[in-house]
Design a protein around this motif. Structure first.
Motif, PDB file in Angstrom:
ATOM      1  N   VAL A 169      18.037   2.652 -12.365  1.00  0.00           N
ATOM      2  CA  VAL A 169      18.550   3.399 -11.230  1.00  0.00           C
ATOM      3  C   VAL A 169      18.113   4.847 -11.394  1.00  0.00           C
ATOM      4  O   VAL A 169      18.351   5.455 -12.429  1.00  0.00           O
ATOM      5  N   GLY A 170      17.425   5.360 -10.411  1.00  0.00           N
ATOM      6  CA  GLY A 170      16.953   6.735 -10.469  1.00  0.00           C
ATOM      7  C   GLY A 170      18.087   7.725 -10.270  1.00  0.00           C
ATOM      8  O   GLY A 170      19.232   7.350  -9.990  1.00  0.00           O
ATOM      9  N   TRP A 171      17.769   9.000 -10.413  1.00  0.00           N
ATOM     10  CA  TRP A 171      18.793  10.035 -10.216  1.00  0.00           C
ATOM     11  C   TRP A 171      19.378   9.958  -8.806  1.00  0.00           C
ATOM     12  O   TRP A 171      20.480  10.444  -8.540  1.00  0.00           O
ATOM     13  N   ASP A 172      18.633   9.337  -7.895  1.00  0.00           N
ATOM     14  CA  ASP A 172      19.102   9.214  -6.518  1.00  0.00           C
ATOM     15  C   ASP A 172      20.035   8.018  -6.326  1.00  0.00           C
ATOM     16  O   ASP A 172      20.441   7.707  -5.208  1.00  0.00           O
ATOM     17  N   ASP A 185       0.826  -1.200   0.000  1.00  0.00           N
ATOM     18  CA  ASP A 185       0.000   0.000   0.000  1.00  0.00           C
ATOM     19  C   ASP A 185       0.870   1.265   0.000  1.00  0.00           C
ATOM     20  O   ASP A 185       1.953   1.271   0.580  1.00  0.00           O
ATOM     21  N   THR A 186       0.381   2.328  -0.607  1.00  0.00           N
ATOM     22  CA  THR A 186       0.987   3.683  -0.505  1.00  0.00           C
ATOM     23  C   THR A 186       2.520   3.645  -0.501  1.00  0.00           C
ATOM     24  O   THR A 186       3.160   4.316   0.298  1.00  0.00           O
ATOM     25  N   ILE A 187       3.077   2.892  -1.431  1.00  0.00           N
ATOM     26  CA  ILE A 187       4.505   2.567  -1.330  1.00  0.00           C
ATOM     27  C   ILE A 187       5.398   3.787  -1.536  1.00  0.00           C
ATOM     28  O   ILE A 187       6.483   3.881  -0.961  1.00  0.00           O
ATOM     29  N   GLN A 188       4.919   4.764  -2.323  1.00  0.00           N
ATOM     30  CA  GLN A 188       5.841   5.862  -2.629  1.00  0.00           C
ATOM     31  C   GLN A 188       6.087   6.780  -1.441  1.00  0.00           C
ATOM     32  O   GLN A 188       7.013   7.587  -1.481  1.00  0.00           O
ATOM     33  N   TYR A 189       5.277   6.632  -0.372  1.00  0.00           N
ATOM     34  CA  TYR A 189       5.466   7.502   0.792  1.00  0.00           C
ATOM     35  C   TYR A 189       6.479   6.936   1.777  1.00  0.00           C
ATOM     36  O   TYR A 189       6.570   7.370   2.925  1.00  0.00           O
ATOM     37  N   MET A 190       7.232   5.940   1.335  1.00  0.00           N
ATOM     38  CA  MET A 190       8.329   5.407   2.138  1.00  0.00           C
ATOM     39  C   MET A 190       9.625   5.662   1.375  1.00  0.00           C
ATOM     40  O   MET A 190       9.631   5.721   0.147  1.00  0.00           O
ATOM     41  N   PRO A 191      10.738   5.786   2.096  1.00  0.00           N
ATOM     42  CA  PRO A 191      12.011   6.065   1.403  1.00  0.00           C
ATOM     43  C   PRO A 191      12.325   4.986   0.372  1.00  0.00           C
ATOM     44  O   PRO A 191      12.120   3.795   0.618  1.00  0.00           O
ATOM     45  N   ARG A 192      12.820   5.390  -0.777  1.00  0.00           N
ATOM     46  CA  ARG A 192      13.148   4.433  -1.840  1.00  0.00           C
ATOM     47  C   ARG A 192      14.219   3.448  -1.392  1.00  0.00           C
ATOM     48  O   ARG A 192      14.226   2.286  -1.815  1.00  0.00           O
ATOM     49  N   SER A 193      15.095   3.899  -0.510  1.00  0.00           N
ATOM     50  CA  SER A 193      16.118   2.977   0.002  1.00  0.00           C
ATOM     51  C   SER A 193      15.447   1.865   0.821  1.00  0.00           C
ATOM     52  O   SER A 193      15.900   0.717   0.807  1.00  0.00           O
ATOM     53  N   PHE A 194      14.367   2.191   1.503  1.00  0.00           N
ATOM     54  CA  PHE A 194      13.653   1.163   2.265  1.00  0.00           C
ATOM     55  C   PHE A 194      12.932   0.194   1.326  1.00  0.00           C
ATOM     56  O   PHE A 194      12.949  -1.022   1.543  1.00  0.00           O
ATOM     57  N   ILE A 195      12.320   0.722   0.268  1.00  0.00           N
ATOM     58  CA  ILE A 195      11.650  -0.158  -0.700  1.00  0.00           C
ATOM     59  C   ILE A 195      12.673  -1.154  -1.267  1.00  0.00           C
ATOM     60  O   ILE A 195      12.414  -2.349  -1.385  1.00  0.00           O
ATOM     61  N   ASP A 226      17.831   1.726  -7.282  1.00  0.00           N
ATOM     62  CA  ASP A 226      16.902   0.848  -7.990  1.00  0.00           C
ATOM     63  C   ASP A 226      16.066   0.187  -6.898  1.00  0.00           C
ATOM     64  O   ASP A 226      16.596  -0.559  -6.073  1.00  0.00           O
ATOM     65  N   THR A 227      14.781   0.469  -6.877  1.00  0.00           N
ATOM     66  CA  THR A 227      13.935  -0.038  -5.782  1.00  0.00           C
ATOM     67  C   THR A 227      13.786  -1.550  -5.801  1.00  0.00           C
ATOM     68  O   THR A 227      13.353  -2.125  -4.811  1.00  0.00           O
ATOM     69  N   LYS A 228      14.073  -2.195  -6.966  1.00  0.00           N
ATOM     70  CA  LYS A 228      13.891  -3.642  -7.132  1.00  0.00           C
ATOM     71  C   LYS A 228      12.426  -4.058  -6.978  1.00  0.00           C
ATOM     72  O   LYS A 228      12.130  -5.239  -6.791  1.00  0.00           O
ATOM     73  N   LEU A 229      11.537  -3.087  -7.057  1.00  0.00           N
ATOM     74  CA  LEU A 229      10.105  -3.383  -6.934  1.00  0.00           C
ATOM     75  C   LEU A 229       9.640  -4.107  -8.202  1.00  0.00           C
ATOM     76  O   LEU A 229       9.789  -3.594  -9.310  1.00  0.00           O
ATOM     77  N   ASP A 230       9.020  -5.280  -8.031  1.00  0.00           N
ATOM     78  CA  ASP A 230       8.701  -6.127  -9.185  1.00  0.00           C
ATOM     79  C   ASP A 230       7.672  -5.513 -10.120  1.00  0.00           C
ATOM     80  O   ASP A 230       7.726  -5.709 -11.328  1.00  0.00           O
ATOM     81  N   SER A 231       6.699  -4.806  -9.562  1.00  0.00           N
ATOM     82  CA  SER A 231       5.623  -4.285 -10.413  1.00  0.00           C
ATOM     83  C   SER A 231       4.986  -3.056  -9.773  1.00  0.00           C
ATOM     84  O   SER A 231       5.080  -2.855  -8.558  1.00  0.00           O
ATOM     85  N   ASP A 247       0.611   9.703 -14.014  1.00  0.00           N
ATOM     86  CA  ASP A 247       1.785  10.072 -14.793  1.00  0.00           C
ATOM     87  C   ASP A 247       2.738   8.881 -14.841  1.00  0.00           C
ATOM     88  O   ASP A 247       3.256   8.444 -13.811  1.00  0.00           O
ATOM     89  N   ALA A 248       2.974   8.362 -16.047  1.00  0.00           N
ATOM     90  CA  ALA A 248       3.810   7.162 -16.175  1.00  0.00           C
ATOM     91  C   ALA A 248       5.251   7.419 -15.741  1.00  0.00           C
ATOM     92  O   ALA A 248       5.961   6.491 -15.352  1.00  0.00           O
ATOM     93  N   THR A 249       5.692   8.656 -15.802  1.00  0.00           N
ATOM     94  CA  THR A 249       7.049   8.945 -15.324  1.00  0.00           C
ATOM     95  C   THR A 249       7.155   8.615 -13.835  1.00  0.00           C
ATOM     96  O   THR A 249       8.165   8.113 -13.359  1.00  0.00           O
ATOM     97  N   GLN A 250       6.069   8.909 -13.115  1.00  0.00           N
ATOM     98  CA  GLN A 250       6.041   8.650 -11.672  1.00  0.00           C
ATOM     99  C   GLN A 250       5.992   7.146 -11.386  1.00  0.00           C
ATOM    100  O   GLN A 250       6.758   6.636 -10.570  1.00  0.00           O
ATOM    101  N   THR A 251       5.087   6.431 -12.056  1.00  0.00           N
ATOM    102  CA  THR A 251       4.975   4.992 -11.783  1.00  0.00           C
ATOM    103  C   THR A 251       6.272   4.281 -12.196  1.00  0.00           C
ATOM    104  O   THR A 251       6.772   3.424 -11.474  1.00  0.00           O
ATOM    105  N   ALA A 252       6.820   4.676 -13.354  1.00  0.00           N
ATOM    106  CA  ALA A 252       8.028   4.000 -13.839  1.00  0.00           C
ATOM    107  C   ALA A 252       9.225   4.248 -12.930  1.00  0.00           C
ATOM    108  O   ALA A 252      10.132   3.419 -12.844  1.00  0.00           O
ATOM    109  N   PHE A 253       9.214   5.373 -12.226  1.00  0.00           N
ATOM    110  CA  PHE A 253      10.334   5.724 -11.340  1.00  0.00           C
ATOM    111  C   PHE A 253      10.493   4.700 -10.216  1.00  0.00           C
ATOM    112  O   PHE A 253      11.548   4.557  -9.627  1.00  0.00           O
ATOM    113  N   PHE A 254       9.405   3.989  -9.924  1.00  0.00           N
ATOM    114  CA  PHE A 254       9.429   3.099  -8.760  1.00  0.00           C
ATOM    115  C   PHE A 254       9.601   1.628  -9.110  1.00  0.00           C
ATOM    116  O   PHE A 254       9.595   0.783  -8.225  1.00  0.00           O
TER     117      PHE A 254
END
Ligand code: CA
Ligand code: CA
Ligand code: CA
Length: 644
Positions: free
Chosen positions: A408-411, A362-372, A414-419, A396-403
């Motif tokens: 590897v994002g600008w940060d 749930d609400t995954i983007q509100y957690m640090p990407r390093s934690f994901i 790579d969240t390694k999130l499967d989907s 916005d697909a740029t947002q969904t694709a970022f996760f």
């Protein structure tokens, strides 16, 4: 979880708890406002998290969080060979102890109680080593060969009326006429209808959260009261099964019986926040366990794009990560290493104890990407095939694709999130099939698949529990709903259905979109689980959905083939799904008139003299000549063609 109404703002304007710059969290900040000097009694233990673990696990030692009273000065030791205890830390109020349990690889399953001693006495910490479930039949992950079906357990079927009135549940909490009360659905109700999912043709069940939630009723003078946590997103116990849904034995039975039928199970996990009735609120294990307190916290302003932008200022970023989703959803601080460790172990424990195949986060983007990333890596280290899909609710697909996994994002992460759920294409489909955008808008949105490392990994939702049902959208028609379903099932990605859409259920926004499934509840006068109990419209939609799922199951190209655009204009969109073994062409005509379109199938290797044959119902075939095929498309419909 979609954005709920804001109930109240509990912090004065201008007061901000966002942090400027990255704070390096120290492992244990034991600063509490007042230290209790009262005489201390003998120690007692009320909760152990996790209550069990496994030998030969990728996480060893496991870190326990023990809740209790009078724990100051505690020393802890193992009582049985095979376990050893280290790194014991007691929090300042003496209400929590953190400790590591190292499990010897050869330790057999069983009870391994720990002994805790303080100057005032001794207490036992119950702990067990469990038997690992068979990895051949559990933890199987999700692929494009699957079709996911989302269920709200409270609203699907009541298979056990004995759990409808827990001792601490007020009568007001149960009211099938109140869309925010409990309706009685449960895990047994899902077990009772496993055959229904087989008949429909889905292969994986995603249940909204089964963590134990508060049984009480919220009262207020607003239209949304009285309300309950029937939806499960307000955990009071990360290690408990909701008592209104059943118990751990029933949950394990559900997963086991589903697996025997070839159905997978997806757990809805919520690491971003807990419910405001969680015992941690009044007594957090650490001062920085949450971002703020119930009385003093920032509210998330949902400036999601600040997470994406390399140019965002830290004030906005921290609000998006640390702000509470709503005033009653305390935000977990994953930058505190003890919190991150707790949550990663919790995710692993549920998979290990139940055998579930996947996680919806749930609400995954509100957690640090390093934690994901750390969560994803930990899950995959233990369960190589496990799959996690994250809710990045953004069009916005740029947002969904970022996760998503694979870039590897600008940060530097790579969240390694499967989907991720494909909200951008879902949104375009809703608009196209309610005639608000031309059909070419589908192709125009799909071109942004360039943003994904592998667009076949996205989860293509039909709808979910946070969105109005298709038939309640302005401009909706049954034919539109049928085309939206066929598109969701045949376009690239992993399709995800929402209970009731297959019987053309109506419902506006939350909670109207969470109506009871007809026939699931005592006293229902008909059952939409059977053909006899369905209305003509329900049956038409059911057969349509089932037939498209069958088509997907029978054709590898629809599941895993490339997507190639062939034709797009105001009223039509036609694309091919093509793999090494076959080509399938899906052609939509949303217009009011039958029409012919000419598609350049020579460009995808279909030879002159071949025939394009409708796959789902007998009608004329179409000869390919000069690299083109002319397809006859009935009005307000879609046809799938195979090549012969
Ligand atoms: Ca029940
Ligand atoms: Ca409960
Ligand atoms: Ca957060």
């Amino acid at each position: 979880m979609f954005r709920p109404p804001v109930y109240k703002h509990s912090i004065p304007t201008g007061l901000s708890f966002q942090r400027l710059g990255k704070v390096v969290a120290t492992p244990l900040i034991l600063i509490f406002a007042c230290s209790v000097a009262a005489p201390q009694g003998s120690p007692s233990v009320t909760k152990v998290e996790p209550p069990s673990w496994w030998a030969r696990h990728t996480i060893n030692p496991v870190r326990l969080l023990v809740r209790g009273r009078n724990l100051q000065g505690a020393r802890v030791r193992a009582t049985r060979a095979g376990t050893t205890v280290s790194n014991v830390v007691v929090n300042k109020p003496g209400s929590y102890v953190f400790l590591d349990v190292n499990i010897h690889p050869s330790a057999p399953p069983g009870s391994y109680p720990l002994e805790m001693e303080t100057p005032q006495g001794v207490a036992t910490i119950p702990f067990a080593i469990g038997t690992s479930l068979n990895p051949q039949t559990n933890f199987q992950g999700i692929t494009a060969n699957d079709v996911v079906y989302l269920i709200m357990p409270d609203r699907f079927a009541d298979g056990d009326q004995s759990n409808n009135n827990p001792p601490d549940g007020p009568a007001l909490a149960n009211d099938r006429k109140n869309p925010r009360a409990y309706h009685g659905g449960d895990l047994r109700g899902i077990i009772n209808h496993l055959q229904y999912f087989k008949e429909l043709g889905v292969t994986a069940l995603w249940l909204t959260p089964w963590y134990d939630n508060w049984n009480g009723v919220n009262a207020c003078d607003k239209p949304w009261c009285p309300n309950t946590y029937y939806h499960g997103y307000h955990a009071i116990d990360y290690y408990g099964v909701e008592d209104r849904f059943g118990d751990m034995a029933t949950l394990r039975e559900l997963v086991h019986k589903a697996h025997r039928l070839g159905l997978k199970v997806i757990q809805d996990q919520v690491a971003n926040h807990v419910g405001s009735q969680h015992p941690w609120i009044k007594d957090p294990p650490l001062a920085d366990w949450f971002h703020g307190t119930l009385d003093r916290h920032a509210l998330n302003k949902f400036q999601n794009s600040t997470l994406l932008s390399p140019h965002a200022n830290q004030l906005e970023v921290r609000n998006t990560l640390d702000g509470w989703f709503s005033d009653d959803l305390p935000d977990m601080n994953q930058e505190q290493p003890e919190v991150a460790r707790y949550e990663i172990q919790n995710a692993l424990w549920w998979v290990g104890i139940t055998g579930v195949d996947a996680i919806r986060q749930d609400t995954i983007q509100y957690m640090p990407r390093s934690f994901i990333r750390d969560l994803s890596n930990s899950l995959h280290r233990q369960y190589p095939k496990i799959w996690m899909v994250g809710e990045v609710f953004d069009r916005d697909a740029t947002q969904t694709a970022f996760f998503i996994r694979g870039h590897v994002g600008w940060d530097g992460i790579d969240t390694k999130l499967d989907s991720v759920f494909d909200f951008p294409v879902w949104n375009a489909s809703l608009l196209a099939f309610t005639n608000k955008l031309p059909m070419r808008a589908l192709r125009d949105q799909l071109k942004y698949d360039a943003l994904y490392p592998d667009a076949s990994k996205v989860t293509m939702l039909l709808n979910n529990h946070d969105t109005p049902r298709f038939l309640s959208l302005e401009g909706a028609s049954l034919e539109g709903a049928m085309m939206h379903a066929a598109f969701t099932i045949s376009v690239r990605g992993i399709p995800q259905l929402y209970y009731g859409e297959e019987i053309a259920m109506e419902g506006k926004g939350d909670p109207d979109n969470r109506r009871d499934f007809p026939g699931g509840f005592p006293g229902d006068n008909r059952s939409a689980f059977t053909a006899q109990g369905r209305t003509a419209t329900e049956q038409r939609m059911f057969e349509w959905t089932r037939d498209w799922l069958r088509l997907r199951a029978e054709h590898s190209a629809i599941r895993n083939g490339r997507l190639i655009d062939l034709f797009y204009d105001d009223d039509s969109y036609a694309f091919a799904r093509q793999d090494r073994s076959e080509t399938v062409i899906i052609a939509f005509n949303r217009g009011a008139q039958e029409r012919k379109i000419t598609v350049p199938v020579g460009a995808i290797g279909v030879r002159d003299g071949s025939e394009l044959v409708p796959l789902m119902r007998a009608s004329g075939s179409n000869q390919v000549a000069n690299g083109n095929a002319t397809l006859l498309l009935p009005s307000r419909s879609v046809v799938a063609f195979g090549v012969r």
